[in-house]
Design a protein around this motif. Structure first.
Motif, short mmCIF file in Angstrom:
data_model
loop_
_atom_site.label_atom_id
_atom_site.label_comp_id
_atom_site.label_asym_id
_atom_site.label_seq_id
_atom_site.Cartn_x
_atom_site.Cartn_y
_atom_site.Cartn_z
N GLU A 2 -16.56 58.57 77.37
CA GLU A 2 -17.48 58.85 76.26
C GLU A 2 -18.75 59.52 76.76
O GLU A 2 -19.31 60.40 76.10
N LEU A 3 -19.21 59.13 77.95
CA LEU A 3 -20.40 59.76 78.52
C LEU A 3 -20.16 61.25 78.77
O LEU A 3 -21.04 62.08 78.51
N GLN A 52 -20.96 67.18 77.33
CA GLN A 52 -20.54 68.48 76.82
C GLN A 52 -21.35 68.88 75.59
O GLN A 52 -21.72 70.04 75.41
N GLU A 53 -21.65 67.88 74.73
CA GLU A 53 -22.49 68.15 73.57
C GLU A 53 -23.87 68.64 73.99
O GLU A 53 -24.41 69.59 73.42
N PHE A 54 -24.45 68.01 75.00
CA PHE A 54 -25.77 68.44 75.49
C PHE A 54 -25.71 69.84 76.08
O PHE A 54 -26.62 70.65 75.89
N ARG A 55 -24.64 70.13 76.81
CA ARG A 55 -24.53 71.45 77.42
C ARG A 55 -24.41 72.55 76.37
O ARG A 55 -24.83 73.69 76.60
N ASN A 56 -23.82 72.23 75.23
CA ASN A 56 -23.67 73.25 74.17
C ASN A 56 -25.03 73.71 73.65
O ASN A 56 -25.15 74.84 73.15
N ASP A 57 -26.03 72.85 73.72
CA ASP A 57 -27.41 73.20 73.38
C ASP A 57 -27.48 73.89 72.01
O ASP A 57 -27.93 75.04 71.89
N ASP A 106 -30.64 66.48 67.37
CA ASP A 106 -30.97 66.16 68.77
C ASP A 106 -31.18 64.66 68.91
O ASP A 106 -30.68 64.03 69.85
N GLU A 107 -31.94 64.07 67.98
CA GLU A 107 -32.18 62.63 68.02
C GLU A 107 -30.86 61.86 67.95
O GLU A 107 -30.66 60.87 68.65
N ASN A 108 -29.98 62.31 67.09
CA ASN A 108 -28.69 61.63 66.91
C ASN A 108 -27.84 61.70 68.18
O ASN A 108 -27.24 60.71 68.59
N ARG A 109 -27.80 62.88 68.80
CA ARG A 109 -27.03 63.02 70.04
C ARG A 109 -27.61 62.15 71.15
O ARG A 109 -26.88 61.55 71.94
N HIS A 110 -28.93 62.07 71.22
CA HIS A 110 -29.56 61.21 72.22
C HIS A 110 -29.16 59.75 71.99
O HIS A 110 -28.84 59.02 72.94
N GLY A 111 -29.19 59.32 70.73
CA GLY A 111 -28.80 57.96 70.42
C GLY A 111 -27.35 57.69 70.76
O GLY A 111 -27.00 56.61 71.28
#
Length: 411
Positions: free
Chosen positions: A93-94, A99-104, A254-259
């Protein structure tokens, strides 16, 4: 950070729309982001703001309800996610989060235009003052997240490079948010010296697991605050007096992905979710975040009124929806839909309002003011203690063996 993943659908029994009718840590880890105002104006006269130098605002005094800067035991954090110490760490899951963060997705989202300064010059008087205060709190919270995540990335680079990269990319997002808000402040002929804050702000120490609990809740509640404001203003465009709010829909993702990443961190270490101790801390941090937000926002109700929101309904909506998100992970959450819960919060608001009035009284000698505040402080403390024993819900992620949610799957 304590920044904030937003939907503004009100569901459930008897809920109503919250708006009116439609109409010292590692200082070297952060780069200074200073925006200087280039134009002078008398619009800020008599608003009570002090400046360090031309166009640079003196930061608001720190209190229990202001956004905090955090530090932690970085060596212990390394142990939590070390590839060598924990070879069986569940990274699936991490890695999806990485990958989501890399998509930016928001790489080109934070682009300003000429409407910002023009709109700022039209905001005057009390509305201007409360909006500048909102921008300052938001900027400080986002920058706090940047500092913490950047240092975590640096410290975890060797022991857990993938987790380190995720913290680094989160710090990228938080830096963007803080910089964007600070530029908005410059539209109002003020800005924060974030480099100065880095060196001079008080840092609050939290153990690593507490950092993860608290930042997860901070990101999720930030999501619900941003999306709730955004969707309210989409329905009531006449209340949108500054273009910053138009960016909240993508911003809150962004907040949601961080959470989601912080949730994956907790699930990768199930002992942070499936023990008796974890249940106590889960409820405690939910209550801490909800109480802080409720009291803080009710001190600044004029800001929400300027957007056409009803502060009490808005806050209750955000807490209810954040709690629903948290139920999917934490083993225990407070039952915020029990009528007693918000009745108690409202009693706390009444007491806190009286304390704020005493603080604002410039004619009362300090000694007598301290004495006058004591009974209210004692009552507020008693209310907080009572909240610790409020009705709760046994919930949790189905991914965690032994959780109430996973046990219910058997039936």
């Amino acid at each position: 950070m304590f920044g904030t993943k937003q939907q503004l659908r009100l569901a459930g029994k008897g809920r109503q729309a919250f708006g009116p009718a439609p109409a010292a840590c590692r200082r070297r880890s952060a780069r200074s982001v200073v925006v200087r105002a280039t134009a002078s104006s008398n619009l800020n006269e008599n608003l009570g703001f002090q400046t360090m130098r031309d166009g640079v605002k003196v930061a608001a005094a720190e209190s229990l309800l202001t956004p905090r800067f955090y530090t932690t035991d970085f060596a212990e954090m390394e142990e939590l996610f070390s590839d060598q110490i924990n070879p069986n760490l569940d990274m699936a899951e991490l890695e999806s989060c990485l990958q989501e963060f890399r998509n930016d997705y928001n790489k080109t989202h934070f682009v300003r235009n000429e409407t910002f300064k023009a709109a700022a010059d039209k905001v005057t008087g009390p509305t201007r003052k409360i909006f500048i205060e909102f921008l300052e709190r938001s900027c400080t919270a986002e920058f706090s997240g940047f500092l913490l995540y950047k240092e975590l990335a640096r410290r975890l680079k060797t022991s857990s490079p993938k987790v380190a990269e995720m913290f680094l990319l989160m710090s990228r997002d938080e830096a963007r948010h803080a910089g964007f808000i600070n530029k908005a402040l410059s539209d109002f002929n003020l800005a924060l010296d974030l480099g100065f804050l880095t060196k001079n702000r008080t840092y609050t120490y939290f153990k690593p697991k507490f950092i993860i609990y608290a930042t997860f809740l901070s990101e999720k509640i930030g999501y619900w605050r941003y999306i709730s404001i955004y969707r309210h203003l989409q329905r009531n465009p006449d209340n949108q007096f500054y273009p910053l709010f138009e960016y909240f829909e993508n911003w809150c993702q962004d907040e949601n992905r961080h959470g989601d990443f912080l949730a994956a961190c907790l699930k990768a270490r199930p002992e942070l979710l499936d023990t008796f101790e974890a249940k106590l801390w889960s409820k405690f941090f939910c209550l801490s975040v909800y109480i802080t937000m409720y009291l803080n926002d009710h001190q600044r109700t004029k800001f929400y009124e300027s957007l056409g929101l009803t502060t009490r309904q808005f806050n209750q909506h955000v807490i209810i929806e954040t709690n629903k998100s948290t139920e999917r992970l934490f083993p225990v959450v407070p039952d915020v839909e029990d009528p007693w819960f918000f009745e108690q919060l409202n009693r706390m608001v009444d007491v806190n309002t009286k304390l704020a009035s005493l603080d604002a009284d410039t004619n009362m000698p300090a000694f007598f003011k301290t004495l006058a505040k004591l009974p209210f402080q004692e009552r507020l403390a008693a209310y907080v203690i009572q909240m610790l024993f409020c009705k709760d819900k046994q919930v949790g992620s189905v991914d965690i063996d032994g959780s109430a949610a996973s046990q219910r799957l058997a039936f």
